[in-house]
Design an enzyme around this catalytic site. Sequence first.
Site, PDB file in Angstrom:
ATOM      1  N   LYS A  97      94.257  26.857  18.289  1.00  0.00           N
ATOM      2  CA  LYS A  97      93.446  27.843  19.430  1.00  0.00           C
ATOM      3  C   LYS A  97      94.326  28.815  19.832  1.00  0.00           C
ATOM      4  O   LYS A  97      95.536  28.714  20.279  1.00  0.00           O
ATOM      5  CB  LYS A  97      93.161  26.772  20.493  1.00  0.00           C
ATOM      6  CG  LYS A  97      92.463  27.259  21.641  1.00  0.00           C
ATOM      7  CD  LYS A  97      92.274  26.414  22.714  1.00  0.00           C
ATOM      8  CE  LYS A  97      91.822  26.996  24.112  1.00  0.00           C
ATOM      9  NZ  LYS A  97      92.862  28.412  24.503  1.00  0.00           N
ATOM     10  N   LEU A 138      91.555  21.931  25.449  1.00  0.00           N
ATOM     11  CA  LEU A 138      92.648  22.569  25.766  1.00  0.00           C
ATOM     12  C   LEU A 138      92.196  23.529  26.800  1.00  0.00           C
ATOM     13  O   LEU A 138      91.268  24.184  26.787  1.00  0.00           O
ATOM     14  CB  LEU A 138      93.455  23.230  24.656  1.00  0.00           C
ATOM     15  CG  LEU A 138      94.127  22.381  23.652  1.00  0.00           C
ATOM     16  CD1 LEU A 138      94.815  23.297  22.491  1.00  0.00           C
ATOM     17  CD2 LEU A 138      95.211  21.516  24.041  1.00  0.00           C
ATOM     18  N   ASP A 139      93.183  23.983  27.832  1.00  0.00           N
ATOM     19  CA  ASP A 139      92.419  24.765  28.882  1.00  0.00           C
ATOM     20  C   ASP A 139      92.586  26.162  28.287  1.00  0.00           C
ATOM     21  O   ASP A 139      93.075  26.393  27.097  1.00  0.00           O
ATOM     22  CB  ASP A 139      93.839  24.913  29.925  1.00  0.00           C
ATOM     23  CG  ASP A 139      93.806  23.660  30.928  1.00  0.00           C
ATOM     24  OD1 ASP A 139      92.639  23.021  30.935  1.00  0.00           O
ATOM     25  OD2 ASP A 139      94.860  23.199  31.422  1.00  0.00           O
ATOM     26  N   ARG A 140      91.999  26.987  28.721  1.00  0.00           N
ATOM     27  CA  ARG A 140      91.703  28.374  28.373  1.00  0.00           C
ATOM     28  C   ARG A 140      93.068  28.982  28.142  1.00  0.00           C
ATOM     29  O   ARG A 140      93.099  29.693  26.860  1.00  0.00           O
ATOM     30  CB  ARG A 140      90.880  29.253  29.503  1.00  0.00           C
ATOM     31  CG  ARG A 140      90.843  30.593  29.204  1.00  0.00           C
ATOM     32  CD  ARG A 140      90.028  31.435  30.316  1.00  0.00           C
ATOM     33  NE  ARG A 140      90.014  32.970  29.872  1.00  0.00           N
ATOM     34  CZ  ARG A 140      91.231  33.853  30.065  1.00  0.00           C
ATOM     35  NH1 ARG A 140      92.381  33.376  30.529  1.00  0.00           N
ATOM     36  NH2 ARG A 140      91.132  35.202  29.685  1.00  0.00           N
ATOM     37  N   THR A 142      95.784  27.691  27.589  1.00  0.00           N
ATOM     38  CA  THR A 142      96.906  26.979  26.591  1.00  0.00           C
ATOM     39  C   THR A 142      96.442  27.079  25.137  1.00  0.00           C
ATOM     40  O   THR A 142      95.390  27.345  24.862  1.00  0.00           O
ATOM     41  CB  THR A 142      96.641  25.369  27.029  1.00  0.00           C
ATOM     42  OG1 THR A 142      96.910  25.049  28.171  1.00  0.00           O
ATOM     43  CG2 THR A 142      97.613  24.610  25.997  1.00  0.00           C
TER      44      THR A 142
END
Length: 304
Positions: A97, A138-140, A142
């Site tokens: 990502k 996952l956070d935006r 990260t």
Amino acid sequence: MQRLGDWFQLIILKEWAGITIDELFRKEWEASKKLTHSFRMEDNVQVNGHTINWNTPLSAGSRLQVRVFNEEEIQVTSYYHEIEVLYEDDHLIVVNKPPFMKTHPNDNRDEENTLINAVQFHMLANGEIRNVRQIHRLDRDTSGAILFAKHALAGAILDRKLIKREIKRTYLAMAEGLLRKKTGVIDAPIGRDRHHPTKRRVSSSGQPAITHYQVIKEDKQRNVSYVKCLLETGRTHQIRVHLDSIGHPLSGDTLYGGKPIVNRQALHAIKLEFHHPFTQEKIECIAPFRDNPEIFKQIDMHLL
């Protein structure tokens, strides 16, 4: 294991000899009652090419066929975005990502430019007319390795592996300051911050949260530490909250008091390890750093 049209075929292992199809679904794969019932009612399981009673004991060496590749009505909007695939087969896909991209749409259902939409496009472009299933998030801001399932049975098995902590997730963080204790465990429950809509905090009434950490490199000139973190639990903002709680917030993580010396919270999901839901083969994915300018400079991957 091989694919046969809409079906995949497994050879019954010695350790499965004597168990029934029902026990295979409920005990070995730990599929939900609802999912197990749907496979049973729709005759989506065969042995040696024939439908058999689900309570008949299986024999080692028999060929088990399970129909999982049939087309589905697509629920996830597809959206083209180039993705970096770290591992892929008929059952699952691991993607690296990029930062500044959401894992999935949040409240805005019309939002399409997220990772799950891009993975759905990838599947459809390859003729896989099924809904992608997100296993974790996952956070935006990260970056790094994230796992998706390509059909419902794989999704159910991987969901259970995540709950049972059988999916090992290793992160690399750049934390502010030099940690006095170079290795340790942060065991502190995490709950919502009542004064902020998205922020979390250590709270005695929160959910259990455990993070193992190890300092692998220090940059004394910049006064930062590169910290390897392994999650036992997967609470929202867990590493961010835990490192902040010991006085070392992530660089760039202004929500938790980090200084904006980099353009995002300095957190990368560097490694993902798990056993394949059907073959039990160990899969290990390493996610390369893609930041420009680079955040994690001169980090030796062998230390991770």
